[in-house]
Design a protein around this motif. Sequence first.
Motif, PDB file in Angstrom:
ATOM      1  N   ASP A  69      -7.901   1.348  -6.744  1.00 25.71           N
ATOM      2  CA  ASP A  69      -8.174   1.862  -5.403  1.00 25.71           C
ATOM      3  C   ASP A  69      -6.952   2.618  -4.869  1.00 25.71           C
ATOM      4  N   HIS A  70      -6.403   3.489  -5.715  1.00 27.49           N
ATOM      5  CA  HIS A  70      -5.299   4.349  -5.272  1.00 27.49           C
ATOM      6  C   HIS A  70      -5.340   5.629  -6.080  1.00 27.49           C
ATOM      7  N   GLY A  71      -4.551   6.597  -5.687  1.00 25.00           N
ATOM      8  CA  GLY A  71      -4.568   7.899  -6.331  1.00 25.00           C
ATOM      9  C   GLY A  71      -3.533   8.036  -7.435  1.00 25.00           C
ATOM     10  N   THR A  72      -3.279   9.286  -7.812  1.00 23.58           N
ATOM     11  CA  THR A  72      -2.372   9.574  -8.922  1.00 23.58           C
ATOM     12  C   THR A  72      -0.906   9.366  -8.569  1.00 23.58           C
ATOM     13  N   ALA A  73      -0.601   9.277  -7.277  1.00 26.90           N
ATOM     14  CA  ALA A  73       0.775   8.972  -6.828  1.00 26.90           C
ATOM     15  C   ALA A  73       1.808   9.863  -7.518  1.00 26.90           C
ATOM     16  N   PHE A  74       1.620  11.173  -7.413  1.00 23.24           N
ATOM     17  CA  PHE A  74       2.540  12.114  -8.053  1.00 23.24           C
ATOM     18  C   PHE A  74       4.000  11.907  -7.621  1.00 23.24           C
ATOM     19  N   ASP A  75       4.186  11.404  -6.411  1.00 25.80           N
ATOM     20  CA  ASP A  75       5.559  11.258  -5.907  1.00 25.80           C
ATOM     21  C   ASP A  75       6.366  10.204  -6.675  1.00 25.80           C
ATOM     22  N   ILE A  76       5.674   9.264  -7.332  1.00 23.05           N
ATOM     23  CA  ILE A  76       6.401   8.231  -8.085  1.00 23.05           C
ATOM     24  C   ILE A  76       6.103   8.265  -9.574  1.00 23.05           C
ATOM     25  N   ALA A  77       5.245   9.190 -10.011  1.00 17.87           N
ATOM     26  CA  ALA A  77       4.857   9.242 -11.416  1.00 17.87           C
ATOM     27  C   ALA A  77       6.061   9.516 -12.309  1.00 17.87           C
ATOM     28  N   GLY A  78       6.122   8.819 -13.431  1.00 16.25           N
ATOM     29  CA  GLY A  78       7.186   9.010 -14.395  1.00 16.25           C
ATOM     30  C   GLY A  78       8.490   8.331 -14.046  1.00 16.25           C
ATOM     31  N   LYS A  79       8.478   7.449 -13.040  1.00 14.56           N
ATOM     32  CA  LYS A  79       9.717   6.816 -12.571  1.00 14.56           C
ATOM     33  C   LYS A  79       9.746   5.297 -12.798  1.00 14.56           C
ATOM     34  N   ASN A  80       8.726   4.769 -13.448  1.00 16.95           N
ATOM     35  CA  ASN A  80       8.664   3.334 -13.749  1.00 16.95           C
ATOM     36  C   ASN A  80       8.685   2.461 -12.496  1.00 16.95           C
ATOM     37  N   ILE A  81       8.027   2.917 -11.438  1.00 16.28           N
ATOM     38  CA  ILE A  81       7.929   2.084 -10.241  1.00 16.28           C
ATOM     39  C   ILE A  81       6.464   1.869  -9.816  1.00 16.28           C
ATOM     40  N   ALA A  82       5.515   2.434 -10.576  1.00 18.60           N
ATOM     41  CA  ALA A  82       4.101   2.264 -10.247  1.00 18.60           C
ATOM     42  C   ALA A  82       3.673   0.816 -10.464  1.00 18.60           C
ATOM     43  N   ASP A  83       2.818   0.326  -9.577  1.00 16.49           N
ATOM     44  CA  ASP A  83       2.342  -1.053  -9.585  1.00 16.49           C
ATOM     45  C   ASP A  83       1.002  -1.122 -10.321  1.00 16.49           C
ATOM     46  N   ASP A  84       0.891  -2.032 -11.284  1.00 17.95           N
ATOM     47  CA  ASP A  84      -0.327  -2.124 -12.092  1.00 17.95           C
ATOM     48  C   ASP A  84      -1.326  -3.159 -11.586  1.00 17.95           C
ATOM     49  N   ARG A  85      -1.074  -3.790 -10.440  1.00 19.16           N
ATOM     50  CA  ARG A  85      -1.931  -4.882 -10.002  1.00 19.16           C
ATOM     51  C   ARG A  85      -3.357  -4.445  -9.670  1.00 19.16           C
ATOM     52  N   SER A  86      -3.523  -3.239  -9.113  1.00 19.71           N
ATOM     53  CA  SER A  86      -4.875  -2.780  -8.825  1.00 19.71           C
ATOM     54  C   SER A  86      -5.644  -2.536 -10.117  1.00 19.71           C
ATOM     55  N   LEU A  87      -4.978  -2.033 -11.155  1.00 24.20           N
ATOM     56  CA  LEU A  87      -5.647  -1.855 -12.439  1.00 24.20           C
ATOM     57  C   LEU A  87      -6.037  -3.203 -13.040  1.00 24.20           C
ATOM     58  N   LEU A  88      -5.159  -4.185 -12.950  1.00 22.67           N
ATOM     59  CA  LEU A  88      -5.508  -5.519 -13.444  1.00 22.67           C
ATOM     60  C   LEU A  88      -6.724  -6.074 -12.704  1.00 22.67           C
ATOM     61  N   CYS A 120     -13.458   1.414 -16.981  1.00 17.94           N
ATOM     62  CA  CYS A 120     -12.453   1.172 -15.944  1.00 17.94           C
ATOM     63  C   CYS A 120     -11.574   2.411 -15.884  1.00 17.94           C
ATOM     64  N   THR A 121     -11.488   3.051 -14.724  1.00 21.80           N
ATOM     65  CA  THR A 121     -10.841   4.357 -14.645  1.00 21.80           C
ATOM     66  C   THR A 121      -9.495   4.308 -13.935  1.00 21.80           C
ATOM     67  N   ALA A 122      -8.498   4.911 -14.579  1.00 22.93           N
ATOM     68  CA  ALA A 122      -7.230   5.196 -13.906  1.00 22.93           C
ATOM     69  C   ALA A 122      -7.428   6.457 -13.056  1.00 22.93           C
ATOM     70  N   PRO A 123      -6.562   6.717 -12.081  1.00 26.79           N
ATOM     71  CA  PRO A 123      -6.849   7.774 -11.104  1.00 26.79           C
ATOM     72  C   PRO A 123      -6.744   9.187 -11.670  1.00 26.79           C
ATOM     73  N   LEU A 124      -7.623  10.056 -11.183  1.00 27.17           N
ATOM     74  CA  LEU A 124      -7.515  11.484 -11.460  1.00 27.17           C
ATOM     75  C   LEU A 124      -7.096  12.203 -10.176  1.00 27.17           C
ATOM     76  N   ASN A 125      -6.714  13.464 -10.320  1.00 27.21           N
ATOM     77  CA  ASN A 125      -6.306  14.268  -9.172  1.00 27.21           C
ATOM     78  C   ASN A 125      -7.396  15.292  -8.888  1.00 27.21           C
ATOM     79  N   LYS A 126      -7.954  15.249  -7.688  1.00 25.93           N
ATOM     80  CA  LYS A 126      -9.096  16.103  -7.369  1.00 25.93           C
ATOM     81  C   LYS A 126      -8.740  17.578  -7.416  1.00 25.93           C
ATOM     82  N   GLU A 127      -7.516  17.945  -6.997  1.00 22.34           N
ATOM     83  CA  GLU A 127      -7.117  19.352  -7.018  1.00 22.34           C
ATOM     84  C   GLU A 127      -6.972  19.842  -8.457  1.00 22.34           C
ATOM     85  N   ALA A 128      -6.394  19.006  -9.320  1.00 25.46           N
ATOM     86  CA  ALA A 128      -6.264  19.384 -10.731  1.00 25.46           C
ATOM     87  C   ALA A 128      -7.643  19.517 -11.371  1.00 25.46           C
TER      88      ALA A 128
END
Length: 331
Positions: free
Chosen positions: A300-319, A119-127
């Motif tokens: 089914d979402h990306g790395t969401a750099f705009d909210i990373a590290g802010k404790n607002i990411a939603d874990d429902r898709s991972l569940l 089960c994979t968490a998102p990676l960043n294609k540019e990185a």
Amino acid sequence: MSYPVIGITMGDGAGVGPEIIVKALVGKEVREKCVPLVIGDCNRLREAVRICEIDVEIEEVDDLQLVSMDPRRIFCLQVGSLPAGLEFGELSREAGRHAYLYIEKAVELAKENKIDAVCTAPLNKEALQMAGYSYPGHTEILADLTGTKDYSMMLAAPNLKVIHLTTHVGLKQAINSITPDRTYKVVRLAYDTLHAAGYRDPKIAVCGINPHAGENGLFGEGEEEAQLIPGIQKAKEEGIGVEGPYPADTLFFRAVRGDFDMVVACYHDQGHSPVKVLGLEAGVNITVGLNYGVVRTSVDHGTAFDIAGKNIADDRSLLAAIDTAVDLSPK
């Protein structure tokens, strides 16, 4: 009762992967259905625990026999070591390199039957590209690592499943690469996947390439007749319940209504857009047809750099992705 071991790759350490993992794995919900093992970086997970203010211990393991269903601990197999002070939300060559290494390790464990699904968490294609890995995304990495030629991306959301003829290529290239053989093979993958999941007589429908599925030659240059219909007909001759090609603008509505169990989309946005309209938090990405019986699901979402590290990411898709991995694991 035996529970499947689900290997969860951490993805890009600068994205939301570490946060959604610790949020999803705290408590008993996941432990009631599987044994989760994170493949990633322990210190990054500890940083995510601090950011998310979660009371859970990150425990490094090198022996999978030590992994348990203890809800007070998140077990992590350390792979490499991310640089100290890695900033959340910023492109990083090292984060891209390690994201690849996590997948590589997960596939190794799956091949050896040490884990039951990936089960994979998102990676960043540019990185990923910055690190020297010339892959469009997870699906292509997994296909390469398993030596798989005939595979496809499948998306699942409530009341809708979509499998793709093409994915991470430009639209012109996507259309040119659709062949009767590819159409047949993806319809076959769709049927086999549904049948293995317990559908006795799966109903599959194929999208048209052009508006109105070409409308008998009015739109396009006969792509439906040349590239789709022969493959559909071959599948029908084998007893597969497949129909189409149908206009995409109405087919997804019909599938959500219950007319079809899976839709075959011709290109990336044709298949992704309807699933994401239903909600990113409910979508699951599945790689279908991998060799060695490797089962892979993903958020089914990306790395969401705009909210990373802010404790607002939603874990429902991972569940949801973990749930799907459990469902698809060898029984």
